[in-house]
Design a protein around this motif. Structure first.
Motif, mmCIF file in Angstrom:
data_model
loop_
_atom_site.group_PDB
_atom_site.id
_atom_site.type_symbol
_atom_site.label_atom_id
_atom_site.label_comp_id
_atom_site.label_asym_id
_atom_site.label_seq_id
_atom_site.Cartn_x
_atom_site.Cartn_y
_atom_site.Cartn_z
ATOM 1 N N ILE A 67 17.373 -60.723 -64.226
ATOM 2 C CA ILE A 67 17.842 -60.960 -62.857
ATOM 3 C C ILE A 67 19.059 -61.874 -62.860
ATOM 4 O O ILE A 67 20.040 -61.642 -62.139
ATOM 5 N N GLY A 68 19.014 -62.919 -63.698
ATOM 6 C CA GLY A 68 20.165 -63.816 -63.787
ATOM 7 C C GLY A 68 21.408 -63.119 -64.302
ATOM 8 O O GLY A 68 22.520 -63.384 -63.839
ATOM 9 N N VAL A 69 21.246 -62.200 -65.271
ATOM 10 C CA VAL A 69 22.399 -61.460 -65.793
ATOM 11 C C VAL A 69 23.010 -60.578 -64.708
ATOM 12 O O VAL A 69 24.240 -60.518 -64.549
ATOM 13 N N ILE A 70 22.171 -59.882 -63.943
ATOM 14 C CA ILE A 70 22.676 -59.003 -62.879
ATOM 15 C C ILE A 70 23.408 -59.818 -61.815
ATOM 16 O O ILE A 70 24.507 -59.429 -61.348
ATOM 17 N N VAL B 294 21.775 -57.275 -53.750
ATOM 18 C CA VAL B 294 21.419 -57.120 -52.332
ATOM 19 C C VAL B 294 20.010 -56.555 -52.200
ATOM 20 O O VAL B 294 19.209 -57.007 -51.363
ATOM 21 N N ILE B 295 19.671 -55.557 -53.030
ATOM 22 C CA ILE B 295 18.317 -55.005 -53.004
ATOM 23 C C ILE B 295 17.293 -56.089 -53.354
ATOM 24 O O ILE B 295 16.221 -56.188 -52.742
ATOM 25 N N LEU B 296 17.635 -56.908 -54.352
ATOM 26 C CA LEU B 296 16.740 -57.995 -54.745
ATOM 27 C C LEU B 296 16.505 -58.954 -53.581
ATOM 28 O O LEU B 296 15.365 -59.373 -53.330
ATOM 29 N N ALA B 297 17.566 -59.287 -52.856
ATOM 30 C CA ALA B 297 17.430 -60.197 -51.718
ATOM 31 C C ALA B 297 16.565 -59.574 -50.624
ATOM 32 O O ALA B 297 15.709 -60.247 -50.035
#
Length: 327
Positions: free
Chosen positions: A60-63, A302-305
């Motif tokens: 997640i941090g890399v993305i 954005v999807i993660l948020a």
């Protein structure tokens, strides 16, 4: 002072003295309970914690980091230079002369994904609730068999199940064969938005059934009989007794259906034939054909948020529903 009092005072001193010297490390990674004889030190769990964080927060941090980097002039990958162009591209576009104008194309893709995810969630919850209620009213042995039947789709790969639906919805499939037999004629169902929704519903329906069944399996149906004895109607009993008890499972089912359906990829590609453009398809195309890694990473962020916000709302509503069910 008696010998028993002196022993009690000494025991309290042995407990209080280490507590006063508690370090910051112990406050974060320690436990208020003393380690029992034969148990390993809590430091042995540190490698597992580090590995878990690397495999969860690491990608997640890399993305997120890639979404704030620049795109190279040629080829894929990223240039390690801070930039917000990927996020600007979500809302704006630049013409040949560098003029910026509002662009709603990608918002429409998010709208399509949101609509299909909401439709899938509503239908899954509407179908799952009566199924879960029916399962919970059976004997213990029958319940075990029914749970096994619900989980049977998980035994097969998702691609295989999706290809099976392609054969079912095909022009020469069993559904069109039955329609021709009834004189209605063949209908174009494959490679449509309808086929994509059918695939999503089929995929995520078990994720809605299982948490609702878990919430209703321990329900005391004598409360229903008591409500009837007090003069309540069927709809009142369903709404204020049964559905209230199932609400924690309903909220879990909503989260388990909406969050993965919003970013789904396989069903829109195979059943929708690429005609139904959703966020998952758009992200895959940015990393593959367009080779715009920062923009694909921005879409993923954005999807993660959105999913984190949905999970937070579902968690809050589920906690409230659990408290009300306990009341």
């Amino acid at each position: 002072m008696s010998a028993a009092d002196r022993k009690t005072e000494a025991r309290e001193e042995r407990v209080d003295v280490p507590a006063a010297k508690t370090s910051a490390w112990s406050r974060w990674f320690g436990s208020p309970h003393a380690a029992k004889p034969g148990m390993l030190n809590r430091l042995y769990s540190l490698p597992s914690i580090i590995i878990g964080l690397l495999f969860t927060l690491g990608p997640i941090g890399v993305i997120i980091a890639f979404s704030f980097m620049s795109r190279p002039d040629m080829g894929g990958g990223v240039v390690f230079k801070f930039s917000t162009d990927a996020y600007e591209k979500l809302l704006f576009r630049h013409d040949f002369f560098g003029n910026r104008s509002f662009d709603a194309r990608y918002l429409q893709v998010f709208g399509t994904s949101l609509w299909q995810a909401l439709l899938t969630t509503v239908i899954c919850v509407a179908l799952a609730f009566p199924i879960a209620l029916w399962m919970s009213m059976k004997s213990a042995k029958i319940q075990q068999i029914l749970v096994l039947l619900v989980t049977i789709p998980f035994w097969t790969n998702l691609l295989v199940r999706t290809y099976a639906w392609m054969l079912i919805l095909n022009e020469n499939g069993p559904i069109n064969w039955a329609l021709r037999l009834l004189g209605i004629g063949s209908q174009q169902m494959l490679y449509t938005s309808f086929a994509s929704v059918i695939g999503l519903i089929y995929t995520f329906l078990p994720f809605a059934i299982l948490p609702m069944y878990s919430a209703l399996s321990g329900f005391d149906f004598r409360l229903v009989e008591a409500a009837y004895d007090l003069g309540a109607h069927k709809l009142t009993v369903m709404r204020r007794v049964i559905f209230r008890a199932a609400m924690p499972g309903v909220m879990s089912g909503i989260a388990l259906c909406f969050i993965p359906a919003f970013g789904s990829y396989v069903q829109p590609v195979l059943l929708g034939g690429g005609r139904v453009l959703m966020v998952g398809n758009l992200i895959a195309s940015q990393f593959a054909e367009a080779r715009n890694w920062p923009f694909g990473a921005a879409l993923s962020t954005v999807i993660l948020a959105v999913t984190l916000f949905g999970a937070l709302v579902a968690s809050i509503l589920g906690s409230r529903a659990s408290r009300k069910a306990g009341e």
